[in-house]
Every structure is written in C-alpha cells, then in structure tokens.
Design a protein around this motif. Sequence first.
Motif, PDB file in Angstrom:
ATOM      1  N   ARG A 454      21.091 -12.272  11.267  1.00 32.95           N
ATOM      2  CA  ARG A 454      19.991 -11.395  10.855  1.00 32.95           C
ATOM      3  C   ARG A 454      19.198 -12.104   9.756  1.00 32.95           C
ATOM      4  NH1 ARG A 454      22.436  -6.961   8.532  1.00 32.95           N
ATOM      5  NH2 ARG A 454      22.571  -5.891  10.549  1.00 32.95           N
ATOM      6  N   ALA A 455      17.930 -12.320  10.003  1.00 32.06           N
ATOM      7  CA  ALA A 455      17.016 -12.904   9.015  1.00 32.06           C
ATOM      8  C   ALA A 455      16.145 -11.773   8.453  1.00 32.06           C
ATOM      9  CB  ALA A 455      16.147 -13.986   9.642  1.00 32.06           C
ATOM     10  N   THR A 456      16.233 -11.568   7.135  1.00 37.42           N
ATOM     11  CA  THR A 456      15.469 -10.489   6.490  1.00 37.42           C
ATOM     12  C   THR A 456      14.381 -11.111   5.621  1.00 37.42           C
ATOM     13  OG1 THR A 456      17.419  -9.065   6.444  1.00 37.42           O
ATOM     14  CG2 THR A 456      15.575  -8.475   4.998  1.00 37.42           C
ATOM     15  N   LEU A 457      13.126 -10.818   5.976  1.00 38.23           N
ATOM     16  CA  LEU A 457      11.956 -11.326   5.252  1.00 38.23           C
ATOM     17  C   LEU A 457      11.401 -10.210   4.365  1.00 38.23           C
ATOM     18  CD1 LEU A 457       9.958 -13.733   4.941  1.00 38.23           C
ATOM     19  CD2 LEU A 457       8.599 -12.664   6.761  1.00 38.23           C
ATOM     20  N   THR A 458      11.316 -10.471   3.067  1.00 33.72           N
ATOM     21  CA  THR A 458      10.799  -9.486   2.109  1.00 33.72           C
ATOM     22  C   THR A 458       9.434  -9.945   1.629  1.00 33.72           C
ATOM     23  OG1 THR A 458      13.041  -8.941   1.377  1.00 33.72           O
ATOM     24  CG2 THR A 458      11.221  -8.275  -0.051  1.00 33.72           C
ATOM     25  N   LEU A 459       8.419  -9.075   1.761  1.00 29.22           N
ATOM     26  CA  LEU A 459       7.048  -9.377   1.350  1.00 29.22           C
ATOM     27  C   LEU A 459       6.478  -8.211   0.555  1.00 29.22           C
ATOM     28  CD1 LEU A 459       5.662 -10.936   4.643  1.00 29.22           C
ATOM     29  CD2 LEU A 459       6.219 -12.153   2.537  1.00 29.22           C
ATOM     30  N   PRO A 460       5.501  -8.465  -0.315  1.00 32.64           N
ATOM     31  CA  PRO A 460       4.882  -7.348  -1.062  1.00 32.64           C
ATOM     32  C   PRO A 460       4.107  -6.428  -0.148  1.00 32.64           C
ATOM     33  CG  PRO A 460       3.682  -9.382  -1.483  1.00 32.64           C
ATOM     34  CD  PRO A 460       4.932  -9.766  -0.728  1.00 32.64           C
ATOM     35  N   ARG A 461       4.175  -5.166  -0.459  1.00 31.73           N
ATOM     36  CA  ARG A 461       3.473  -4.160   0.338  1.00 31.73           C
ATOM     37  C   ARG A 461       1.997  -4.169   0.000  1.00 31.73           C
ATOM     38  NH1 ARG A 461       5.043   2.242  -0.004  1.00 31.73           N
ATOM     39  NH2 ARG A 461       3.752   3.019   1.732  1.00 31.73           N
ATOM     40  N   ALA A 462       1.164  -4.016   1.010  1.00 32.89           N
ATOM     41  CA  ALA A 462      -0.280  -4.028   0.803  1.00 32.89           C
ATOM     42  C   ALA A 462      -0.718  -2.804   0.021  1.00 32.89           C
ATOM     43  CB  ALA A 462      -1.011  -4.075   2.133  1.00 32.89           C
ATOM     44  N   ALA A 463      -1.679  -2.996  -0.889  1.00 30.46           N
ATOM     45  CA  ALA A 463      -2.199  -1.868  -1.662  1.00 30.46           C
ATOM     46  C   ALA A 463      -2.884  -0.890  -0.735  1.00 30.46           C
ATOM     47  CB  ALA A 463      -3.183  -2.372  -2.715  1.00 30.46           C
ATOM     48  N   GLY A 464      -2.636   0.410  -0.972  1.00 36.99           N
ATOM     49  CA  GLY A 464      -3.252   1.457  -0.162  1.00 36.99           C
ATOM     50  C   GLY A 464      -2.547   1.718   1.132  1.00 36.99           C
ATOM     51  N   ALA A 465      -1.479   1.005   1.428  1.00 35.58           N
ATOM     52  CA  ALA A 465      -0.727   1.249   2.665  1.00 35.58           C
ATOM     53  C   ALA A 465       0.032   2.556   2.538  1.00 35.58           C
ATOM     54  CB  ALA A 465       0.227   0.102   2.954  1.00 35.58           C
ATOM     55  N   ALA A 466       0.111   3.302   3.661  1.00 37.70           N
ATOM     56  CA  ALA A 466       0.795   4.587   3.657  1.00 37.70           C
ATOM     57  C   ALA A 466       2.296   4.381   3.550  1.00 37.70           C
ATOM     58  CB  ALA A 466       0.467   5.367   4.925  1.00 37.70           C
TER      59      ALA A 466
END
Length: 466
Positions: A454-466
């Motif tokens: 299992r490869a887990t990629l963590t990225l910042p959430r886009a501003a204004g995303a629900a």
Amino acid sequence: MRWRGRWRGASLSRRLLLGAALFIALALLLATFAIGFALHRFVQGQIDQRLDTQIVFLQSQLHMAEDGTLRLSGAVDGPPFDRPQRGWYWQVEGPRNTLRAASLEDRALALPRVPPKPPHRPPGPPPPEPTDVRPADGPGPDGMRLHYRVLQIVVGGAPVTILATAPRDAVMGPLRAAMGTLALSLIALGGALVLAMVLQVRLGLRPLERLRRDIAGVRDGSIDRIPDDQPREVQPVVDEINALLAQNAANLERARAHVANLAHGLKTPLATLALAVSERKGGDSAAGDLAALTGLMERRIRHHLGRARMAALNGPARARTALAPRIADLVVVQRKIYAERHLTFDVAVGADVAVACEQQDLDEMAGNLLDNACKWARTVIRIRAAADGPIVRLSIEDDGPGLSEQEMAQALRPGARLDESAPGFGFGLPIARELAELYGGELMLQNAADGGLRATLTLPRAAGAA
C-alpha cells in the motif's frame, strides 16, 4: 500631512459617504437660509401691504380744517386697528394737532429713525403712492417691538406725518412657525437623502466586493481567471488582471519546462553514475570518495531543484486539482497498458476531493504509484482518497507479494531496482516522493492487510474544497 495619508488610506465607501454627507448638509443649510429669507420677505411684504393700505386710507380721509387742525372725514379704526395693546396702531401728526387710533388709548407713538427721504418729486399735486412709504423699526408705547411704515405729505400747505404700525411678532411669529415646519421637513429630507446615499454607495461598490471574491478565488485556485461580465468602469481593471494571470501562467509553464528538463538532464545521469561507483568501489577508497561526492551532488541538486520548482509554482496556494477525474484518466491509461493482465480497479474517490497541487505533478506522482501497483498486482488494485482536515490521503494498494521493511526503504532510493527482470529504471517511487515533499506532503509504503503493498500519498488540501 498625516491627515492626507489617513484620507488616502480611507475606504472608498467612507470617502463617498463623507463627501456626500458634507454636500447634503451644506445644501440643506443653504436651502434653509434661502427659504427663510424668501419667507421673511413674503410675510414682511404682506404686513407692509396691510399697513400701506391703512396709510392710503387715512390720507384719503384727511383734510385741514379752517382753524389749521387736521380732521378725518370718517371712521378709520377698522380691524385690526381697533384692538388696544395689540401693536396695530396709526397716528397722524400735524403742525397743530395729532390724530391717533383708538387702540392707542391716548398714548403717543414716538417717531423712530427712518431711512432718508426719497428724491423730491417734480412739482405738482399727484397723490402719494405706497412706494413713498418708508419702513422703520422701534419700540411702541408699551415697550412692544413694532414695525413702522411712515409717510410724509403736505396737507393744506402744512407738513403731515402718517404712521401705521404692526407688532414685530406679526412677522416673526408666522416666520418661526413656518421655519419650524420647514426645519422638520428638511431634517426628514436629509435623512432620506443620507439613506438613499448609503444604498447607492453599497450598490455602486458591490461590483468591487464581487471582484475581491473573484480575485480570492483565483488565488485559492477555485477559478482560473476573473469573469468578464463586469461593469464598464471595472472592466479595464479586470482585463489587465486577466492578462497578468495569463502572462504568469505562461511564465510558470516555461519555468516548469526548464525545471523538468534540468531534472531529467541531471538526475538520471547522476543516479547512473552513483550506481556505477557503488558497484566498483569494493575496497577502493577512491571509489568510496567518488560515491560520497556523488551523494553530496545528488542531495544538492535535489535541494536546488526543489527550491526552483517551488519558486516557479509560487507556492501551492493557487494550485487546485480535482482528484477524481485525474485518477479516472490514469486508470484508463493503465487498463490499456496492462490489458493482457485483466486487472480489476476498485476506485473510491470523492468527487469533491481536491489537492493543492499542479495537475502535471499529480499525474506524475499518482501515475508512478499506479504503474508500480499494476506491475506487481495479481488481480486487484484498490484506490482510495479522502480529505483529512487540511490534507488529502491517496492510497493505492495492490494484492501482490508486498515488500519487507528493508526493501521498502531501498525502493525509495533513486535507481534502486528490487527486481531486474521488471521493466523500468527505479526512479518512479523516488520521483513521487520528491514531488510530494516539495508540496509539503509525503509518501509512505506499508504492507496491506492481504499481503500486498500500500502506497499512501499525502498532499495539502486545496483551499475552498468541500
């Protein structure tokens, strides 16, 4: 100078409201003075006309008796000159006697100081006109302030002075009442104008508030450019901003291309050199020194490429990429590449999940992870993505043989290949990790519950995303 700086820094609405309020106050003040002056002249004119009528009537009834005294031919004490102590009086002064209104009750009027007499008329006996009457103000016999009308004529060759008076309150009383009503009306009018002005300013500046929201949307990546349906006065500013955004996007694309070219031009040969040195070093100290220098060069290149890439992106704040459509496109590509293996893709990605990441970088990270899963999966690949506060976690899991802890660490090193029989150069996972770290995220590898990777990629959430 300080107040000038504060005035320049004041909001547009405050400027408009303050300027309009001052203008309205000045206009209402001038209107009050102008209307008050006009009302005063009107009321004064009505009083003067009433007094002049009485003077003309007295003159018409006046004659000189044989003994040199003045006489009146009839009754002249009509209303309001028949009311005592009301200020409505008349008096005729001759050389030998003085005639008075009954309302004076044997009291006398003192002749006030009157303006200079008009120029002398040509000889002849024309009857006096009301324009010959001169005004004056002064106290009455009972201390009441009176308004006088004075006419000086000649009767039987003798000078005669005719006076008629009215109380000064006859002018000021109606004027005060009218001005009170007028003041209330002007205050109500001023309030209505201020309210209309506030509404006008709010409605007039509403496009600027909408423009602010649109610019904020461009900054957080929810929209690419400001909409063109703007008021005519704001449209030139919007056109310039959109032109600037287009120019910045073009510059960003060129910078991204240069960074990508530099990365491919340096990192792949450097990784190959590092592998060659590591294979040959054995007990050779020179090869060990070369390996150390190669590692130092690789770290420095990663560092400066990362800084250059982030400068080109200008931070991830504006970037916004919806995850679901990109994963769907990547799955379609992988199905075609590995069509002979008949893999099953179990995808669960919310339609509202978005990351603060450029689309090309997301495609490269997710594409490398998905390609690696397709190489080692037996039958199924599971793809999950969900928002967790300010971050988004994307996991790609296969049902292949999995990796040990040591193998996981080795798989993240550039150029390290765990199986030489499998196609590739060993740069997919390290590139995905480096890109994730540039965006402030990370890539983690762990064994899945059914034994796969299992490869887990963590990225910042886009501003204004629900």
